[in-house]
Scaffold this motif. Structure first.
Motif: not given
Length: 190
Positions: A93-97, A100-106, A126-137, A166-168
């Motif tokens: 799933f996350f491959d936390a080793a 390590t981080d998941m990031k969100f930039v508005m 950005t999760i697992k070096d995959v960055t995609l656009p998201v929309v949050l209410d 995101f490859g999770v």
């Protein structure tokens, strides 16, 4: 002369807006970065991340976010089941080793035309070096003045992502690909 007066008026409005904008830090005791996912398509499994930080710039008058940047430590995932949490941290799933981080930039805040306290927060996740656009209410919760005179604000964010993009993990019948994001933030003025 009219151009000068118009420039002064516009500059005054911009300055007034920035005077009400303030940077806030997350109050983790009163905040929650959570999610839920369908299990076997019949019930929801809920979880949260316990270790996160954010840079928040919010205008308390307009109730709009000017800036939101968040970092979540994926190893802090908690679903109240240690065996499942270890599996989520694994390479399946996350491959936390490795990641390590998941990031969100508005990238943009779009205020609701009918309700000052609601809108859409657009950004890049950005999760697992995959960055995609998201929309949050976005829903503004309010402002409180503390005894020391500083402000405290609250707001909620909700949205949905497809974890497989995101490859999770893999697409499966056991665990839905759609993850519902549910974030409740209380933050203190810096």
């Amino acid at each position: 002369m009219k151009k000068i007066l118009a420039s002064v008026a516009v500059s005054s409005l911009i300055l007034a807006g920035t005077l009400n904008a303030a940077e806030f830090g997350v109050d983790k005791v009163h905040s929650d970065v959570g999610f839920k996912v369908k299990h076997l398509q019949i019930s929801n499994v809920k979880g949260k991340f316990k270790d996160y930080s954010a840079v928040i710039d919010l205008d308390t008058t307009t109730q709009k976010l000017n800036k939101l940047e968040a970092t979540i430590k994926v190893a802090s995932v908690d679903t109240d089941n240690s065996k499942r949490d270890e599996h989520l941290r694994s390479a399946d799933f996350f491959d936390a080793a490795k990641f390590t981080d998941m990031k969100f930039v508005m990238t943009e805040f779009v205020a609701d035309k009918d309700d000052i306290g609601e809108g859409k927060v657009k950004g890049n996740l950005t999760i697992k070096d995959v960055t995609l656009p998201v929309v949050l209410d976005y829903e503004f919760g309010g402002v409180a003045k503390m005894q020391d005179g500083k402000e405290k604000v609250g707001f909620n964010l909700e949205g949905e992502i497809d974890r497989t993009r995101f490859g999770v993990g893999e697409a499966s019948v056991a665990v839905s690909s759609e993850i519902k994001i549910q974030i409740e933030i209380e933050a203190n003025a810096k």
